[in-house]
Design an enzyme around this catalytic site. Sequence first.
Site: not given
Ligand code: NAD
Length: 427
Positions: A116
Site C-alpha cells: 500500500k
Molecule cells: P473515494 O475517495 O473514491 O471515496 C471515499 C468516499 O468516502 C467519499 O465519498 C468521501 O466523501 C467519503 N468519506 C471520506 N471521509 C468520510 C467520513 N469521515 N465519513 C463518511 N464518508 C467519508 O475512495 P474509494 O476508492 O471509494 O475507497 C473507499 C474505501 O474502499 C477505502 O477504505 C478503500 O481503501 C476501500 N477500497 C477501495 C478500492 C478501490 O478499488 N478504489 C478497493 C478496495 C477497497
Amino acid sequence: MAESVLTASSTATAANPYITAQRQFDQAASILNLDEGMRQVLREVRRELTVNFPVRMDDGRIRIFTGYRVQHNLTRGPAKGGIRYHPEVSLDEVKALAMWMSWKCAVTNLPYGGAKGGVICDPRQMSQKELENLTRRFASEISLLIGPESDIPAPDVNTNQQTMAWIMDTISMEKGYSVPAIVTGKPLSIGGSEGRPAATGRGVMVVTLEACRRMGIDPAATTVAVQGFGNVGSVSAELLHAQGFKVVAVSDVYGGIYNSQGLDIPALLGHVSARGKVEGFSGASETITNSALLELPVTILIPAALENQLTMANAARIQARMVVEAANGPTTPEADDIFHQRGVTLIPDILANAGGVTVSYFEWVQDLQSFFWEEREINNRLTKIMQNAYAQVDELAQEHNTTLRMGAYCLAVKRVADATSVRGIYP
Ligand code: NAD
C-alpha cells in the site's frame, strides 16, 4: 508539511489500524496453530519506505510532503496495493492496509503479495496541477520499489484513473518506453481494463447477493445504508439498487441523506456528478449525520469510507443484520466481538472488497500480454472468483466454528504460510 505533525502514528491504541490488523492475524494464527517463527514473519511488514519530497505549488512556493510505500509480503508474487491521498495517512495505516492486501490477494488466490502507499495531503485543498506535481514526484520517489514484476499500485481513497495515468507516464518517461503494467486502474486509452472502475462495487454486490441467498434474505424486502459515496460506495449502491435492494441512506464526508421509501440512485449519481456531494439531493426526505447513518434500522449496512467506523462505542447500537465491509478496516476487534455475540453477520473487507484487486489482476495480465478482454468476460470471471472465495471462506468459518472474518483469515494466512514454508529462508 504541517499535516505530518498532526498524523504522527500512535502505536498502542485499539484504533491504530496496524494494531487491529495484527490482532486479527494473531487470532487466525492461533486458530491455525501456526508455528511461532512463521507468526513472527507474517505479523510484520517486509519493507517500509518513507519519502519526504518537494512539490511546487501554484503560488510558486515549495512544500515538502511525506509519503509511504509499504510491502507486507512478496512470497506469492509481486506486491499489489493502492495509493491513498488523505490528511490522516500515517505509516501505521499504510502498514495495516498493506497487510490486509496480502490476505485479500490470498483469499481470492491471486498471485500477489500485499502493498500500500499513501501521501499525507489534503487533495480538497489542492489544484489539479498541484496534484499532478505531487503524484509525479511521489511516483519517481517510490520507483525504487514499484514495477510490473515487483509492486503494482492502484487507486484508493482520493486517487483515481488520472492519478494512475500520471504515475504510468512518469515511470514510462524515466524508462524511455511505455510501461502500462506499472499500475492498474488506468484509463482504457493507455491499457486500462474494461470493468475496473466498477470492480470493487461489483464485488461488493456479488458477495452481498451471495450472503442474502445463504441467509434466505429477499433483496426486494431489504433496506441498505451506505457510508461513503466515492468509487466503492457509489457503485455498490448503484448495483445493489439495480438488483432490487432498497438503498435508504448514503453519505459522504460532508454528511448524509435518507429516504425511508428508498433513494433513486441513478438520479443521485447525476446529482453528485453535478454538485460533488450527496447533500441537497431532491429525492431525499431528510439529512442525516454519518454516525446516525450507521445506526439506522436497516437490513444491511455497508461502510465504504474509512477505518474505525464501527467500534466499541457504537457496535451495540448497530441495527443491521448484516455488515458488508466495502471499506478496509471499518470495524475494530471489539466491535467484531460485539457483532458476533449479537448474531450480526459481517462480510469481512478482505473478501467483500476484493473485487477491485481481482480486476486489477486482470488488467495487469492484459497489459503484460497486450491482449484485451471484453467487459462481459471480465465481469463473469470476477463473479466466479468472488463466489468461490465466499464459499471457501464460509466453509472454513463453519469448520472452525468462527466468524466469516476468521474464516477468510484462515484461508489467506494458510496460503501465505504454506508458500513461505515451501520457499524456505534465503540464503
Ligand atoms: P473515494 O475517495 O473514491 O471515496 C471515499 C468516499 O468516502 C467519499 O465519498 C468521501 O466523501 C467519503 N468519506 C471520506 N471521509 C468520510 C467520513 N469521515 N465519513 C463518511 N464518508 C467519508 O475512495 P474509494 O476508492 O471509494 O475507497 C473507499 C474505501 O474502499 C477505502 O477504505 C478503500 O481503501 C476501500 N477500497 C477501495 C478500492 C478501490 O478499488 N478504489 C478497493 C478496495 C477497497
